[in-house]
Motif scaffolding. Structure first.
Motif, mmCIF file in Angstrom:
data_model
loop_
_atom_site.group_PDB
_atom_site.id
_atom_site.type_symbol
_atom_site.label_atom_id
_atom_site.label_comp_id
_atom_site.label_asym_id
_atom_site.label_seq_id
_atom_site.Cartn_x
_atom_site.Cartn_y
_atom_site.Cartn_z
ATOM 1 N N GLU A 5 0.939 -1.167 -0.151
ATOM 2 C CA GLU A 5 -0.057 -0.398 -0.215
ATOM 3 C C GLU A 5 0.906 1.273 -0.012
ATOM 4 O O GLU A 5 2.143 1.210 0.589
ATOM 5 C CB GLU A 5 -0.843 -0.015 1.367
ATOM 6 C CG GLU A 5 -0.479 0.389 2.474
ATOM 7 C CD GLU A 5 -1.297 0.483 3.515
ATOM 8 O OE1 GLU A 5 -2.670 0.208 3.497
ATOM 9 O OE2 GLU A 5 -0.957 1.129 4.706
ATOM 10 N N ASP A 7 1.425 4.630 1.387
ATOM 11 C CA ASP A 7 1.057 5.625 2.587
ATOM 12 C C ASP A 7 1.614 6.918 2.400
ATOM 13 O O ASP A 7 2.605 7.459 1.835
ATOM 14 C CB ASP A 7 1.931 5.227 3.894
ATOM 15 C CG ASP A 7 1.364 3.694 4.332
ATOM 16 O OD1 ASP A 7 0.263 3.310 4.013
ATOM 17 O OD2 ASP A 7 2.002 3.177 5.247
ATOM 18 N N ILE A 42 -8.300 4.976 4.141
ATOM 19 C CA ILE A 42 -7.667 3.886 3.151
ATOM 20 C C ILE A 42 -8.593 4.108 1.837
ATOM 21 O O ILE A 42 -9.956 3.939 2.062
ATOM 22 C CB ILE A 42 -7.485 2.521 3.749
ATOM 23 C CG1 ILE A 42 -6.412 2.641 4.837
ATOM 24 C CG2 ILE A 42 -6.923 1.580 2.526
ATOM 25 C CD1 ILE A 42 -6.458 1.135 5.445
ATOM 26 N N HIS A 51 -3.087 4.809 1.868
ATOM 27 C CA HIS A 51 -3.280 5.005 3.061
ATOM 28 C C HIS A 51 -2.953 6.352 3.361
ATOM 29 O O HIS A 51 -1.762 6.743 3.619
ATOM 30 C CB HIS A 51 -2.580 3.979 4.028
ATOM 31 C CG HIS A 51 -3.117 3.587 5.538
ATOM 32 N ND1 HIS A 51 -2.598 2.787 6.313
ATOM 33 C CD2 HIS A 51 -3.612 4.713 6.154
ATOM 34 C CE1 HIS A 51 -3.061 3.024 7.438
ATOM 35 N NE2 HIS A 51 -3.766 4.169 7.482
#
Length: 144
Positions: A5, A7, A42, A51
């Motif tokens: 993911e 961030d 998210i 995120h």
């Protein structure tokens, strides 16, 4: 469980989530509703999870700023670059590079900075151009 993911620390994750929702067709996975500095959200964009985390110095979470952007950007291929770019500018993002057509490369691209200090590069592909052809074009350009 495995995965990746992206961030992003922003000054206000709920505000950023609303902004990105105006620009892209995102899917919100979850979002908290705490005091500013404690929120996170998210979302997915073309199946890639992002995120968002509120800036919080106590946890060493520092957001970029327009005067101090980080050397990271997001490169997003979209179906309609003019529409997506207009949404970004209308939503309060700053122009870095207007929509630019690169016909030899079969693409158009544009760059904007969002109010949270992140750079977004948009692409729209009109025609697949091979690596060999792109290299040839670059070498021709360098020779001139």
């Amino acid at each position: 469980m495995m995965g990746v993911e992206i961030d992003m620390v922003v000054t206000d994750s709920l505000k950023a989530l609303k902004l990105y929702e105006k620009i892209f067709e995102i899917e919100i996975v979850e979002a908290s509703n705490f005091s500013r500095g404690e929120n996170e959200a998210i979302f997915t964009l073309y199946d890639v999870p992002f995120h968002l985390l509120d800036e919080n110095p106590a946890f060493h979470l520092t957001a970029p700023t327009p005067d101090d952007p980080k050397t990271l950007w997001f490169n997003i291929t979209v179906p309609d670059i003019d529409e997506t770019y207009a949404k970004a500018i209308d939503a309060g993002c700053s122009e870095v590079q207007p929509v630019t057509n690169l016909p030899d490369h079969g693409v158009s691209n544009a760059i904007f900075m969002d109010p949270f200090g992140y750079i977004w590069m948009l692409h729209q592909v009109y025609e697949e151009v091979s690596l060999e052809e792109r290299k040839r074009l670059w070498e021709e350009k360098r020779a001139n």
